[in-house]
Design a protein around this motif. Structure first.
Motif, PDB file in Angstrom:
ATOM      1  N   THR A  56       0.871  -1.174   0.000  1.00 34.75           N
ATOM      2  CA  THR A  56       0.000   0.000   0.000  1.00 34.75           C
ATOM      3  C   THR A  56       0.904   1.218   0.000  1.00 34.75           C
ATOM      4  N   ASP A  57       0.714   2.120  -0.983  1.00 36.07           N
ATOM      5  CA  ASP A  57       1.603   3.273  -1.058  1.00 36.07           C
ATOM      6  C   ASP A  57       1.042   4.446  -0.274  1.00 36.07           C
ATOM      7  N   SER A  58       1.851   5.486  -0.126  1.00 34.75           N
ATOM      8  CA  SER A  58       1.463   6.638   0.687  1.00 34.75           C
ATOM      9  C   SER A  58       0.400   7.500   0.013  1.00 34.75           C
ATOM     10  N   ASP A  59       0.066   7.198  -1.245  1.00 37.89           N
ATOM     11  CA  ASP A  59      -1.063   7.858  -1.897  1.00 37.89           C
ATOM     12  C   ASP A  59      -2.392   7.210  -1.537  1.00 37.89           C
ATOM     13  N   GLY A  60      -2.314   6.088  -0.825  1.00 34.21           N
ATOM     14  CA  GLY A  60      -3.532   5.374  -0.451  1.00 34.21           C
ATOM     15  C   GLY A  60      -3.953   4.306  -1.433  1.00 34.21           C
ATOM     16  N   GLN A  61      -3.112   3.970  -2.407  1.00 34.15           N
ATOM     17  CA  GLN A  61      -3.462   2.990  -3.433  1.00 34.15           C
ATOM     18  C   GLN A  61      -2.891   1.625  -3.077  1.00 34.15           C
ATOM     19  N   PRO A  62      -3.740   0.594  -3.023  1.00 34.33           N
ATOM     20  CA  PRO A  62      -3.231  -0.764  -2.768  1.00 34.33           C
ATOM     21  C   PRO A  62      -2.728  -1.403  -4.065  1.00 34.33           C
ATOM     22  N   HIS A  63      -1.767  -2.311  -3.911  1.00 39.16           N
ATOM     23  CA  HIS A  63      -1.198  -3.031  -5.052  1.00 39.16           C
ATOM     24  C   HIS A  63      -1.093  -4.503  -4.674  1.00 39.16           C
ATOM     25  N   GLY A  64      -1.437  -5.384  -5.607  1.00 38.53           N
ATOM     26  CA  GLY A  64      -1.397  -6.823  -5.327  1.00 38.53           C
ATOM     27  C   GLY A  64      -2.495  -7.235  -4.375  1.00 38.53           C
TER      28      GLY A  64
END
Length: 472
Positions: free
Chosen positions: A233-241
């Protein structure tokens, strides 16, 4: 940078597989001998090299007892010495942490780091004691591998377009031809791994040749939090995987049920053996308790997990030129007791694969990976810095009264941690907690921030790699 690729044998003759197994078994004895003689301070730790070992064995006749070709045991010696060196370097990571905890004097730290890097730690009592503590004497457990030098094998394509790999056997000028399930010719030094009647051919290629390495990285600075339900989860709030948690949980539950059934069958077989019905025991063992299908299912699951994680990391690097991630090599003991099902699922957490993917993809695509101290990044509020309560995927700040998405809050804390002048990568977690608590108390009493003091300014001058806290 090199990356590993794997080719598999296709419908290999059982007689050839048996011959390769015997060769791997004999080479396993070579590995065991190397580890027994040189896997300590008298070996790699004293500066010994693989060529010196080979010269010694040729002089005293040790190589005769193995019954393999010269190039085979020489390559195995080189590989085993490299394994011992890697084992020693892994121990040095823990020793460096011990040095950081022992002294705050930059001069003394530098002197110890130089002695450790130059393998001159035996003369320093503290370093010698730490190396003895962390560098455990190993032993060889590898008896299923054959290392083949680049100029000792050849490949050919038959009339049906099938690729064949010919490798040396146990006798001179007698090659073992292996049909492969790929049309891509392996290159460089090969590592043959024998598993469940099949040969895995491991080889390395230049990462620059891969299509994924041609993709440009982004231009931003992102913090990422490694999770269980999603890879990152990146600091922009977007989850990945986002499918990672489903893959891990479903596989964990499947293994639980399968192992329950296998345990029941094993109990039946043991009962039959006690009654003297060995024929029934043999039938159950052969037909129901095999490992071929189990191992292949496990390999397919690992491949799916790796694909999900590497895809997630590529999406992060598409956005970021600098990726800031938590360093999870330090273990934190949790006081919270989880149910058995939760513990079983958490045991399958692939944080090591995630760390490998972050390092590999960042290097190949030209982005920068910055590891930071992970202590309390998921237990403090990124807005006010106060400690809060985490419940599942929600973080409740007891001071602000705001509920944040827990992984997003941790990712933002990780982003800010990269510019923290007081919390270094190996700062002990109890000191990190004290620093965070002091900052919260100062903020609460409206005292000046310690980071702007002359002492901190001097500390920044001594550590230029620790930049000021990012305004992002």
């Amino acid at each position: 940078m090199k990356v590993t690729r794997i080719a598999y044998s296709a419908r290999l003759n059982p007689g050839k597989y048996v011959a390769l197994v015997e060769q791997a078994r004999r080479l396993g004895r070579v590995r065991s001998e190397v580890w027994q003689r040189y896997g300590s301070t008298f070996g790699v730790g004293s500066g010994l090299r693989d060529r010196q070992v080979r010269d010694r064995w040729l002089a005293d006749g040790t190589h005769v007892q193995f019954g393999v070709l010269a190039n085979a045991w020489k390559e195995t010696v080189r590989d085993a010495i490299a394994d011992i060196a890697a084992n020693m370097e892994a121990a040095k990571v823990d020793v460096r942490r011990a040095i950081s905890r022992r002294t705050n004097d930059p001069g003394e730290r530098k002197q110890m780091f130089i002695a450790l890097r130059a393998d001159q730690w035996a003369s320093d009592p503290f370093l010698a004691r730490q190396m003895r503590m962390h560098w455990k004497r190993g032993r060889n457990r590898t008896h299923d591998q054959i290392v083949v030098r680049a100029d000792k094998y050849n490949t050919a394509v038959d009339g049906r377009g099938r690729l064949w790999l010919a490798v040396p056997g146990l006798e001179p000028r007698r090659m073992v031809r292996i049909p492969l399930s790929t049309t891509v010719t392996p290159t460089g030094t090969l590592r043959l791994i024998l598993r469940s009647g099949r040969v895995e051919v491991h080889y390395q290629i230049d990462a620059a040749q891969m299509r994924s390495s041609q993709r440009p990285c982004g231009d931003r600075r992102l913090g990422v939090d490694k999770g269980y339900t999603e890879a990152l989860t990146d600091s922009d709030g977007q989850p990945h995987g986002e499918q990672l948690g489903v893959l891990l949980s479903s596989e964990s539950d499947r293994l639980k049920e399968r192992n329950r059934r296998r345990a029941k069958l094993r109990s039946i077989a043991n009962t039959a053996a006690q009654r003297g019905d060995h024929a029934k025991t043999h039938r159950i063992t052969v037909n129901n308790l095999g490992t071929v299908k189990r191992d292949r299912q496990a390999a397919r699951h690992r491949a799916r997990v790796r694909t999900e994680i590497f895809t997630a990391v590529h999406k992060v690097v598409d956005k970021a030129a600098t990726v800031i991630a938590e360093d999870l090599t330090t273990r934190f003991t949790s006081r919270k007791k989880h149910p058995k099902n939760i513990n079983r699922r958490l045991a399958a957490w692939t944080k090591g694969v995630t760390a490998e993917a972050l390092k590999s993809v960042s290097e190949r695509r030209g982005s920068t990976l910055v590891p930071v101290n992970a202590a309390y990044t998921s237990q403090t509020c990124h807005q006010c810095g106060a400690f809060g309560r985490r419940s599942g995927d929600r973080f409740h700040c007891t001071r602000c009264g705001v509920v944040w998405q827990a992984d997003v809050n941790a990712a933002i804390n990780i982003l800010h941690r990269a510019g923290d002048p007081d919390i270094a990568l190996h700062t002990p977690h109890h000191k990190v907690k004290q620093i965070l608590q002091d900052r919260t108390d100062r903020h609460r009493t409206r005292l000046p921030v310690q980071d702007s003091s002359p002492a901190t300014t001097g500390r920044r001058a001594k550590h230029p790699n620790r930049s000021a806290k990012s305004n992002e």
